[in-house]
Design an enzyme around this catalytic site. Sequence first.
Site, short mmCIF file in Angstrom:
data_model
loop_
_atom_site.label_atom_id
_atom_site.label_comp_id
_atom_site.label_asym_id
_atom_site.label_seq_id
_atom_site.Cartn_x
_atom_site.Cartn_y
_atom_site.Cartn_z
N GLY A 76 0.76 -1.19 -0.16
CA GLY A 76 -0.07 0.00 -0.18
C GLY A 76 0.84 1.19 0.02
O GLY A 76 0.16 2.22 -0.51
N ASP A 77 2.08 1.17 0.48
CA ASP A 77 3.02 2.40 0.39
C ASP A 77 4.33 2.10 0.02
O ASP A 77 5.25 2.13 0.87
CB ASP A 77 2.79 2.97 1.86
CG ASP A 77 3.41 4.53 1.75
OD1 ASP A 77 3.70 4.82 0.58
OD2 ASP A 77 3.84 4.89 2.89
N LEU A 78 4.64 1.33 -0.95
CA LEU A 78 5.73 0.67 -1.09
C LEU A 78 6.51 1.55 -2.39
O LEU A 78 6.04 1.84 -3.26
CB LEU A 78 5.70 -0.76 -1.85
CG LEU A 78 6.89 -1.71 -2.14
CD1 LEU A 78 7.38 -2.00 -0.82
CD2 LEU A 78 6.51 -2.75 -2.97
N HIS A 132 10.84 2.56 1.83
CA HIS A 132 10.44 1.31 2.59
C HIS A 132 10.83 -0.06 2.23
O HIS A 132 10.38 -1.03 2.79
CB HIS A 132 8.88 1.21 2.67
CG HIS A 132 8.04 2.51 3.10
ND1 HIS A 132 6.74 2.61 3.04
CD2 HIS A 132 8.43 3.19 4.19
CE1 HIS A 132 6.40 3.79 3.80
NE2 HIS A 132 7.45 4.15 4.69
#
Length: 180
Positions: A79-81, A85
Amino acid sequence: ESYVSSLAEVLVALHASPVSEAMAVGIPVSSPEEVRAKVRQDLERVKQEIGIGRELEVRCRRWLDNDRLWPDFSVLTHGDLYVGHVTASADARVSGVIDWTEAEVGDPAIDFAGHLAAFSPESLAQLVAAYERIGGRTWPAMVEHIKERHAASPIKYGIFAISTGDAQHFAAAKAQLGGK
C-alpha cells in the site's frame, strides 16, 4: 537489475498471499469496484478541502472512468511501497520491506507506483515483465494503469494531509495538487 528482479519476487509472493488470511487478521479488503469508488471519494474530498488543479482532476477522472485500465481482481498489497520502505543488501537485492501500516487487499498497481516515482518508465516496464515472468498476475493495460495511479498520488497525499491536520503536509499537498 538485481534490485528489480528481487523486488518482482517480493511482489509476486505478497500478491499471491491468500486474501482469506489477510481478512482473518483484520487487513481491509476492497473489491476492484470498491477501490475505484474510494479513489473517487478521495478525489472529491480533496477537491473540497484542499483544491485540485483542473488538469490533474481531468486526468484522474479519465483514469477512473476507463474500465480497460483497471484490474478485475484484488490482491494483498503493501500500500505504500517505495524505495524508502525497501531495504537492500550490498548486492542490491531486496532484503526487507518496512512500514506495513497501509497494507490492504486492493489494486496491485499501488505497489508498483512508488517504483515509477523513483525510477524510469523503462525500469517500471522491466519490473512488470519480471513480475509476470515469475508468475505475477497482470492484465493488458497494467503499465498504463500504474502510470495513471502514480499521477494520481497527490490525491492520496491530500487525504493524508487532511487526516493529520498538519499545516506543512497540507501546504505540500496543495502544491502537488495545483489547487486553490
